[in-house]
Every structure is written in structure tokens, then in C-alpha cells.
Design an enzyme around this catalytic site. Sequence first.
Site, PDB file in Angstrom:
ATOM      1  N   ASP A  79       0.837  -1.198   0.000  1.00 23.66           N
ATOM      2  CA  ASP A  79       0.000   0.000   0.000  1.00 23.66           C
ATOM      3  C   ASP A  79       0.873   1.250   0.000  1.00 23.66           C
ATOM      4  OD1 ASP A  79       0.730  -0.840   2.647  1.00 23.66           O
ATOM      5  OD2 ASP A  79      -0.697   0.586   3.489  1.00 23.66           O
ATOM      6  N   GLU A 145      -0.262  -1.245   5.814  1.00 20.83           N
ATOM      7  CA  GLU A 145       0.852  -0.800   6.660  1.00 20.83           C
ATOM      8  C   GLU A 145       0.834   0.703   6.872  1.00 20.83           C
ATOM      9  OE1 GLU A 145       4.928   0.682   7.653  1.00 20.83           O
ATOM     10  OE2 GLU A 145       3.642   1.157   5.940  1.00 20.83           O
TER      11      GLU A 145
END
Length: 439
Positions: A79, A145
Site C-alpha cells: 500500500d 501498513e
Amino acid sequence: MDYQRIKEAAENYRGDMTRFLRDLVRIPGESAGEAGKIQCAAAEMRNLGFDRVEIDPMGNLLGYMGTGETLIAFDGHIDTVGVGQIENWTFDPYEGFEDNQEIGGRGVSDQSGGIVSAVYGAKIMKDLGLLGDKYTVLVTATVQEEDCDGLCWEYIIKEGGVQPTFVVSTEPTDGGIYRGQRGRMEIRVDVRGVSCHGSAPERGDNAIYKMADILQDVRALNENDASDSNAVKGLVKMLDETYNPQWREARFLGRGTVTVSEIFYTSPSRCAVADGCSVSLDRRMTAGETWESCLDEIRNLPAVQQYGDDVTVSMYTYNTPSFTGLVYSVECFFPTWVIPEDHQVTKALEKTYTDMYGPERVGPAKVIDARKARPLTDKWTFSTNGVSIMGRNHIPVIGFGPGAEAQAHAPDEITWKDDLVLCAAVYAALPTVYVEEFA
């Protein structure tokens, strides 16, 4: 170990790694929206002949190579943050760009480049017959994350039952080997007041005024020294052995910090006294600090004590669904972690790197002088999935990844093709060095 052969194999994959990274960049994938990136990375793993490719219920991608008992993992989060003000970019953050040395685009340093190098590092292990029955390699592309570092590995370890011998974090290290980071936590302070008409503020109890007093103490906690003359001793005290048995590692990682990141209020109207005020605190933690000690520190500030039951200090909880719809709640506490400098994992990575590239950081000409001015083995300023892997679950973590920490979350984010090649080569060699010389 034929290091030259490994380096040549990595160099031969330069073009493939560049293409793969640019494919990932073209797919937007902020936290909880990574589905397209995950499918792209899974397809690459399958095309390269990974022995097993899985997407878990949270959406994390796990690719396995080898059949050995020792499991060694290479982690990267897939991400990204958003692009911010597009006017600050000189190129399209998703189309990106490349020249002979650099690749640009959102996520190239933070940190899809690390995933690319790890995928091709595993491919090189297979190409050169390094796997055998010595070890199994796991390459992960993990989710969420940026929103909640470590959440993905809490799920992988606790729900998936995955227990690596150690994990290499492929977050950007600017040519260095990183063995730790400060922790962090997200604290909320809520203050109650009593509203009244703004024309007669003495009839009420203004929550914003109370919060203003508290914030001065928070600022003092961050800025004061540890002198006995200070009503609020500064966080710098944790670098002193008088206050912290882990002062040596605290000095290595750096002192803790606290700052206000958000502020909220409640009031009946713009012509009334505020009856509520809340703030979010970003607390960075060094060795020797715990979530309990950090909460108690805020609760014991003079202004917090002064306002008593009108003040509540708590820790945030993260409960945003992943792109699969799964909710895996966790406290917003991300522990400090540091692997000892004499740990066998630290030594294994240092030996692998120095045998291949020498005792100093290397890299492209544009950044080599700045890199060589820094120690080879160092630490991150920011936070990583290591907060769960080692911080919560005590699985050793060591860091080595392409790109630079300073590029993270910045406009015109870039990474270097040389870094992709170098990291893939080191990743390919490390497991054999570890199992043959340090396990």
C-alpha cells in the site's frame, strides 16, 4: 558462494524489475484499496515459477520458494499513501517516469521497490540452485501498513500460523543495513467542559482553555531537559542511565518525541463556550518506553492532574476493514524494536553485504557521497512492520531495502535501478550464508 554469478544474475533482471515496478506504480493502492496491486504482484510471482502463491483472508500476498525447514521471510508493504497536492509533482505520480538511473512514482521507494527486489531475489535463488532443501523463502506483499504498521503481520502470525526464523524488512534503507526503529503510539486526550452563551463566558467551563494548559505541558514534555527544576522532565531523560536501564539502545535509536497531530472540539455554536476538546498525540518511543509508561506520562502532567476527572487519556484502536472486508482490530501501539548488533541475523546480513560490495554503503553516483558518510549499519527514523514481527512477536527482523527513507511520502518520489539490482543480489545470497554459517 559464487557472488559474482549472483550479481550477474541480478543485473540480467534489471529490465524485468524496472518493468514490474512501473506496473505496480500504475495501479493506485492506498491502505484498504490494494486489490489491484496484490493481483499484479501475484501474477508476477506465478509467472516466475514460485512454488506456492497465496492471498490470505486479509488480502496479504504470500509467495513461497523452496522446501527446506528453515523459513526466511522478506517483507514489503504494497500500500501507499496518497499523492497530496498534485501541484507539488513534476510528473504523474501513477504513470511515473524512468531514465537510465531512476524510476519515479508514488510508492517506488516506500516501498514497492523492496517487493520487486525480493520477488526477483527469490527467482535468482531458484535459477542458481541455491534453494535445495536448506530453507524455504517467503516473500510477502502486505496491506494496510501505511494506516496501521504491523497489522498485516499480526494477522499472518496469529491467524495464519506463519513463524519465520527471521524476516528481512525491505523498507528503504538508502544503501545501509538497519537493525531497529523507534516505536510509536497514537494517544487521544479528551477534555470535558460546560457550555454557556458566549456573551457571558464566566457561566461556563471552557474545554479549549483547559486543553491549552495541557498542551503547554505536552510541549514541555517534548522540549524540556531532565533538570530537577522542571515541573515536567523532558523525554530526553530516557537517554540517561539514571532513568532508563536500556539507555544504550535508546541512544542508538534516538530519543522519544511527542507532538499534537489533530485537534477537535464540540460547542453548541460559534457564539458559545466549548464544552469539549480533544487532541491526538503522535508519540514516538525509544528503547525502555512502553505504552503503559507513555499513557501514564500524559496522565501525570500537572495540567492533566489539575483538571482531574474532566480529562481522559486513552489509546486509539484501528478497526478499518481491509480491501477484502476483513476487520482485524488492534490497539494503535507499535512497539520499539532493535535487533542486537551481535545477533547472528545481523552478522549474516553484514557478511553477505560486505563480501559482495565491501564495508561501505554503495549506490548511484548522485547519492554515493552522502551514503558513504553514514555508517553501514544504522536504524530507521520511521516505523515499519517490524513493530509487530519483532516488537510484539519477538521474531528477529533486519532491514535492507532499495530506495531512500527521505523519499517516503514526498512528491516526486524516486528510487534507483542500481538499488533494485543490488538488493535482489543480496537477498539471493543471504539465506545460504545464514543457514551455512550462522544457523
